[in-house]
Design a protein around this motif. Structure first.
Motif, PDB file in Angstrom:
ATOM      1  N   LYS A 132       1.672 -13.449 -11.578  1.00 22.47           N
ATOM      2  CA  LYS A 132       2.099 -12.232 -11.829  1.00 22.47           C
ATOM      3  C   LYS A 132       3.282 -11.947 -10.998  1.00 22.47           C
ATOM      4  CE  LYS A 132      -2.448 -11.082 -13.258  1.00 22.47           C
ATOM      5  NZ  LYS A 132      -3.909 -10.209 -12.960  1.00 22.47           N
ATOM      6  N   THR A 133       4.460 -12.028 -11.038  1.00 25.15           N
ATOM      7  CA  THR A 133       5.669 -12.095 -10.464  1.00 25.15           C
ATOM      8  C   THR A 133       5.843 -10.603  -9.739  1.00 25.15           C
ATOM      9  OG1 THR A 133       6.981 -11.941 -12.221  1.00 25.15           O
ATOM     10  CG2 THR A 133       6.684 -13.978 -11.483  1.00 25.15           C
ATOM     11  N   ASN A 134       5.420  -9.543 -10.613  1.00 25.39           N
ATOM     12  CA  ASN A 134       5.648  -7.972  -9.853  1.00 25.39           C
ATOM     13  C   ASN A 134       4.345  -7.648  -9.373  1.00 25.39           C
ATOM     14  OD1 ASN A 134       4.055  -8.082 -12.473  1.00 25.39           O
ATOM     15  ND2 ASN A 134       5.090  -6.021 -13.047  1.00 25.39           N
ATOM     16  N   ALA A 135       3.416  -8.405  -8.870  1.00 30.65           N
ATOM     17  CA  ALA A 135       2.356  -8.079  -8.344  1.00 30.65           C
ATOM     18  C   ALA A 135       2.410  -7.011  -7.341  1.00 30.65           C
ATOM     19  CB  ALA A 135       1.518  -8.965  -7.809  1.00 30.65           C
ATOM     20  N   VAL A 136       3.308  -7.108  -6.307  1.00 23.15           N
ATOM     21  CA  VAL A 136       3.693  -6.098  -5.109  1.00 23.15           C
ATOM     22  C   VAL A 136       4.102  -4.937  -5.690  1.00 23.15           C
ATOM     23  CG1 VAL A 136       4.913  -5.902  -3.026  1.00 23.15           C
ATOM     24  CG2 VAL A 136       3.946  -8.216  -3.685  1.00 23.15           C
ATOM     25  N   GLU A 137       5.290  -5.056  -6.586  1.00 19.59           N
ATOM     26  CA  GLU A 137       5.944  -3.760  -7.284  1.00 19.59           C
ATOM     27  C   GLU A 137       4.813  -3.156  -7.945  1.00 19.59           C
ATOM     28  OE1 GLU A 137       8.861  -3.022 -11.130  1.00 19.59           O
ATOM     29  OE2 GLU A 137       9.063  -5.041  -9.980  1.00 19.59           O
ATOM     30  N   ALA A 138       3.817  -3.584  -8.579  1.00 23.79           N
ATOM     31  CA  ALA A 138       2.930  -2.823  -9.287  1.00 23.79           C
ATOM     32  C   ALA A 138       2.015  -2.163  -8.589  1.00 23.79           C
ATOM     33  CB  ALA A 138       2.208  -3.641 -10.569  1.00 23.79           C
ATOM     34  N   LEU A 139       1.592  -2.828  -7.445  1.00 28.49           N
ATOM     35  CA  LEU A 139       0.758  -2.375  -6.513  1.00 28.49           C
ATOM     36  C   LEU A 139       1.279  -1.126  -5.765  1.00 28.49           C
ATOM     37  CD1 LEU A 139      -1.894  -2.409  -4.972  1.00 28.49           C
ATOM     38  CD2 LEU A 139      -0.722  -3.720  -2.993  1.00 28.49           C
ATOM     39  N   ARG A 140       2.427  -1.063  -5.545  1.00 30.07           N
ATOM     40  CA  ARG A 140       3.291  -0.080  -4.829  1.00 30.07           C
ATOM     41  C   ARG A 140       3.215   1.258  -5.721  1.00 30.07           C
ATOM     42  NH1 ARG A 140       5.986  -0.601  -0.257  1.00 30.07           N
ATOM     43  NH2 ARG A 140       7.193   1.184  -0.777  1.00 30.07           N
ATOM     44  N   ALA A 141       3.562   0.912  -7.147  1.00 29.93           N
ATOM     45  CA  ALA A 141       3.415   1.969  -8.235  1.00 29.93           C
ATOM     46  C   ALA A 141       2.099   2.701  -8.226  1.00 29.93           C
ATOM     47  CB  ALA A 141       4.105   1.571  -9.583  1.00 29.93           C
ATOM     48  N   GLU A 142       1.051   1.644  -8.331  1.00 29.40           N
ATOM     49  CA  GLU A 142      -0.313   2.294  -8.549  1.00 29.40           C
ATOM     50  C   GLU A 142      -0.864   2.926  -7.096  1.00 29.40           C
ATOM     51  OE1 GLU A 142      -3.296  -0.150 -10.595  1.00 29.40           O
ATOM     52  OE2 GLU A 142      -1.726  -1.433 -10.907  1.00 29.40           O
ATOM     53  N   LEU A 143      -0.610   2.450  -6.167  1.00 35.11           N
ATOM     54  CA  LEU A 143      -0.806   3.359  -4.812  1.00 35.11           C
ATOM     55  C   LEU A 143      -0.035   4.785  -4.808  1.00 35.11           C
ATOM     56  CD1 LEU A 143      -1.391   0.509  -2.294  1.00 35.11           C
ATOM     57  CD2 LEU A 143      -2.892   1.428  -3.816  1.00 35.11           C
ATOM     58  N   GLY A 144       1.223   4.839  -5.473  1.00 39.08           N
ATOM     59  CA  GLY A 144       1.875   5.907  -5.124  1.00 39.08           C
ATOM     60  C   GLY A 144       1.907   6.856  -6.014  1.00 39.08           C
ATOM     61  N   ALA A 145       0.627   6.649  -7.313  1.00 37.34           N
ATOM     62  CA  ALA A 145       0.378   7.735  -8.256  1.00 37.34           C
ATOM     63  C   ALA A 145      -0.314   9.154  -7.399  1.00 37.34           C
ATOM     64  CB  ALA A 145      -0.663   6.904  -9.305  1.00 37.34           C
ATOM     65  N   LYS A 146       0.281  10.095  -7.926  1.00 40.50           N
ATOM     66  CA  LYS A 146      -0.341  11.317  -7.583  1.00 40.50           C
ATOM     67  C   LYS A 146      -1.786  11.418  -7.347  1.00 40.50           C
ATOM     68  CE  LYS A 146       3.945  13.838  -8.241  1.00 40.50           C
ATOM     69  NZ  LYS A 146       4.483  15.125  -8.872  1.00 40.50           N
ATOM     70  N   ASN A 147      -2.524  10.913  -8.288  1.00 39.35           N
ATOM     71  CA  ASN A 147      -3.995  11.082  -8.480  1.00 39.35           C
ATOM     72  C   ASN A 147      -4.782   9.914  -7.800  1.00 39.35           C
ATOM     73  OD1 ASN A 147      -3.023   9.037 -10.417  1.00 39.35           O
ATOM     74  ND2 ASN A 147      -4.554   9.944 -12.000  1.00 39.35           N
ATOM     75  N   TYR A 148      -3.896   9.028  -6.921  1.00 41.13           N
ATOM     76  CA  TYR A 148      -4.543   7.900  -6.595  1.00 41.13           C
ATOM     77  C   TYR A 148      -5.568   8.274  -5.459  1.00 41.13           C
ATOM     78  CZ  TYR A 148      -5.776   3.346  -4.491  1.00 41.13           C
ATOM     79  OH  TYR A 148      -6.176   2.138  -3.928  1.00 41.13           O
ATOM     80  N   ARG A 149      -6.743   7.694  -5.420  1.00 37.31           N
ATOM     81  CA  ARG A 149      -7.654   8.016  -4.027  1.00 37.31           C
ATOM     82  C   ARG A 149      -8.031   6.614  -3.787  1.00 37.31           C
ATOM     83  NH1 ARG A 149      -5.538  11.902  -4.800  1.00 37.31           N
ATOM     84  NH2 ARG A 149      -6.122  13.918  -5.179  1.00 37.31           N
ATOM     85  N   PRO A 150      -8.048   6.402  -2.338  1.00 35.55           N
ATOM     86  CA  PRO A 150      -8.258   5.087  -1.711  1.00 35.55           C
ATOM     87  C   PRO A 150      -9.531   4.609  -1.746  1.00 35.55           C
ATOM     88  CG  PRO A 150      -7.613   6.442   0.013  1.00 35.55           C
ATOM     89  CD  PRO A 150      -7.531   7.145  -1.366  1.00 35.55           C
ATOM     90  N   LYS A 151      -9.916   3.327  -2.160  1.00 29.65           N
ATOM     91  CA  LYS A 151     -11.042   2.774  -1.861  1.00 29.65           C
ATOM     92  C   LYS A 151     -10.847   1.294  -1.618  1.00 29.65           C
ATOM     93  CE  LYS A 151     -14.352   5.171  -5.036  1.00 29.65           C
ATOM     94  NZ  LYS A 151     -15.127   5.381  -6.008  1.00 29.65           N
ATOM     95  N   PRO A 152     -11.787   0.379  -1.037  1.00 30.75           N
ATOM     96  CA  PRO A 152     -11.403  -0.826  -0.620  1.00 30.75           C
ATOM     97  C   PRO A 152     -11.233  -1.722  -1.938  1.00 30.75           C
ATOM     98  CG  PRO A 152     -13.562  -0.203   0.707  1.00 30.75           C
ATOM     99  CD  PRO A 152     -13.041   1.017  -0.291  1.00 30.75           C
ATOM    100  N   ILE A 153     -10.300  -2.587  -1.824  1.00 29.70           N
ATOM    101  CA  ILE A 153      -9.565  -3.249  -2.727  1.00 29.70           C
ATOM    102  C   ILE A 153     -10.136  -4.657  -2.154  1.00 29.70           C
ATOM    103  CG2 ILE A 153      -7.728  -4.181  -4.009  1.00 29.70           C
ATOM    104  CD1 ILE A 153      -6.422  -1.814  -3.871  1.00 29.70           C
ATOM    105  N   ALA A 154     -10.607  -5.516  -3.158  1.00 25.52           N
ATOM    106  CA  ALA A 154     -11.261  -6.805  -3.034  1.00 25.52           C
ATOM    107  C   ALA A 154     -10.221  -7.992  -3.577  1.00 25.52           C
ATOM    108  CB  ALA A 154     -12.487  -7.328  -3.450  1.00 25.52           C
TER     109      ALA A 154
END
Length: 382
Positions: A132-154
């Motif tokens: 998944k060549t865009n894994a880092v890019e996709a992660l930044r986008a999901e973490l940057g969503a206004k409704n994102y709330r952090p929980k541990p990621i495995a």
């Protein structure tokens, strides 16, 4: 050109009772093509309309077929964080930057997922690796969503984040860099010593109580390890990884998984003892699981490497699964049931207490999270 047809389950059962082990092996994929692979066959995926079977028609039989070389498939993921609601595992969110795993463990419970890609759960699972060549890019986008709330990621829940493709693509390292930037908690499971490459990032995450690592140890026997996990790090290198992580302040657990009856179960205490000596703080265990296609793939592996133990191993497996090859019930699938499974859990509990591994690693912090800065694609009007 010599072709080899993998046996059916019924044929395997018959051959496993036969005294002619050489004949049984000839029914599997030619070992010269299969060097460094765990699966011994490459049947078509279960969703395919057509099934291809190789057979020797007598023409050009003197030619040898090429070995199964790794093929990388580059893809772009729509999302990178997946969720689950299983009560058997201690996380709700996970990331897998790769699909398929070149480590080649015949018992890998993730093998059936390759059928959704049109591939075999056998050799193609460890040969056809999706990146998944865009894994880092996709992660930044999901973490940057206004409704994102952090929980541990495995990470490492389906395929190993530090498998061989990581040396080239460094997606796992990129993901950890984002985790450090955003102060996001992460949990890692791996059987690769490549994880020590990222000690610089892991050390900084550990200082903030944002990371914990589990190293999977299946055996202390190097020869058995090469059979069970042909392209994973050796037991010695995994122990060294535990030591280096522990010395750097990274909380480390050891997973004695999977425990396979009559193959590596006698090593349970030895694995925990060695891991504790290198600095591991906690330990856990998972009993062998044989969901879907894994059942036949594992049996073929047994037939190749331990033909004299096939019936004994499978009988013990069924004893832990209510007479079946696998029981998918929550609360049971990881541990099994019955006298053998109970004894194994008792051994684990006593060994954890003996070696000081009967504590849980500390919980990870979530209140430090800072959303990543996203590139604003809106052009200025002035």
């Amino acid at each position: 050109m010599a072709l080899y047809q993998a046996p059916s389950f019924e044929a395997l059962e018959k051959l496993s009772r036969s005294r002619d082990a050489d004949l049984a092996r000839r029914e599997l994929v030619d070992p010269s093509r299969n060097r460094g692979r765990g699966a011994q066959s490459n049947r078509s995926g279960r969703f395919e309309r057509q099934v291809r079977e190789g057979f020797d028609d007598g023409w050009s039989s003197s030619e040898s077929m090429p070995a199964f070389e790794t093929v990388e498939h580059l893809e772009r993921a729509k999302t990178i964080i997946t969720t689950n609601d299983s009560p058997d595992i201690g996380f709700e969110r996970s990331i897998n930057a790769y699909r398929g795993c070149e480590h080649g463990c015949s018992y890998c419970f993730a093998r059936p997922t390759h059928a959704f890609l049109g591939h075999s759960a056998g050799i193609e699972f460890e040969r056809d690796i999706y990146v998944k060549t865009n894994a880092v890019e996709a992660l930044r986008a999901e973490l940057g969503a206004k409704n994102y709330r952090p929980k541990p990621i495995a990470m490492g829940t389906n395929t190993d984040p530090y498998q061989l493709a990581e040396r080239k693509h460094k997606l796992t390292r990129g993901i950890l860099e984002v985790m450090l930037e955003t102060r996001h908690p992460v949990m890692i499971t791996t059987k690769s010593a490549l994880i020590v490459r990222d000690l610089d990032i892991l050390t900084e995450l550990a200082k903030l109580n944002l990371v914990k690592v589990a190293i999977s140890m299946t055996t202390m026997d190097h020869k058995l390890s090469r059979k069970m996990e042909p392209r994973a790090s050796s037991p010695a290198r995994r122990l060294e990884a535990i030591r280096l992580l522990s010395e750097a302040g990274v909380p480390v657990a050891v997973f004695a998984s999977p425990m396979i009856p009559a193959i590596n179960d006698m090593e349970l205490e030895r694995i925990l003892d060695a891991a504790a000596a290198q600095g591991a703080k906690s330990a856990s265990m998972i009993l062998l699981r044989l969901p879907g296609e894994v059942r036949d793939i594992f049996r073929e592996w047994l037939l190749r490497h331990f033909p004299d133990r096939v019936r004994h191993v499978l009988a013990l497996v069924r004893d832990t699964r209510g007479g079946k090859d696998y029981d998918a019930r929550w609360g049971i699938r990881m541990t099994g049931e019955g006298p053998y499974a109970t004894l194994l859990r008792q051994r684990l509990d006593k060994a954890r207490e003996r070696y000081g591994l009967d504590v849980k690693l500390p919980g990870l912090r979530t209140e430090l999270f800072v959303a990543p800065r996203l590139e604003d694609k809106q052009m200025s009007l002035f």
